[in-house]
Design a protein around this motif. Structure first.
Motif: not given
Length: 112
Positions: A51-66, A78-90
């Motif tokens: 499952r790919i999770v976006r930054l708001p969920e990563v922040k909620a899961l980890t308690g870390l800021s952006r 920390f794990p690297r994000p996966v490009g989802l197209g354009g400037r979107t990552v998860g």
């Protein structure tokens, strides 16, 4: 005994509801909160590794800021994000969960 009914913020105080209505509303809110908490806990306990999770969920899961997430990515901590197209990552949820479990193991004095 009668309690003021909250029909709207502008409702006059001469409108009343029974105690049963107030308790029912409170019970409904508590039940809704319990369902939400149960759903959130189930999501945390049974992550899907693909499952790919976006930054708001990563922040909620980890308690870390952006900024901290991206700083730790830059430092290789920390794990690297996966490009989802354009400037979107998860992030792959299983990788984020594994990182969290590793942090817990470190905090508890276990090597991982």
């Amino acid at each position: 005994m009668l309690y003021p009914a909250a029909k709207s913020p502008l409702a006059s105080t001469h409108c009343y509801a029974s105690r049963h209505d107030a308790l029912t509303t409170l019970q409904e809110r508590e039940a809704a909160m319990a369902v939400t908490a149960k759903h959130e806990n189930a999501a945390l306990q049974t992550p899907s590794p693909m499952r790919i999770v976006r930054l708001p969920e990563v922040k909620a899961l980890t308690g870390l800021s952006r900024p901290t997430v991206y700083e730790r990515i830059r430092d290789g901590e920390f794990p690297r994000p996966v490009g989802l197209g354009g400037r979107t990552v998860g992030w792959v949820e299983g990788e984020v969960t594994a990182w969290i479990q590793g942090r817990i193991a470190i905090a508890r004095g276990h090597d991982s």
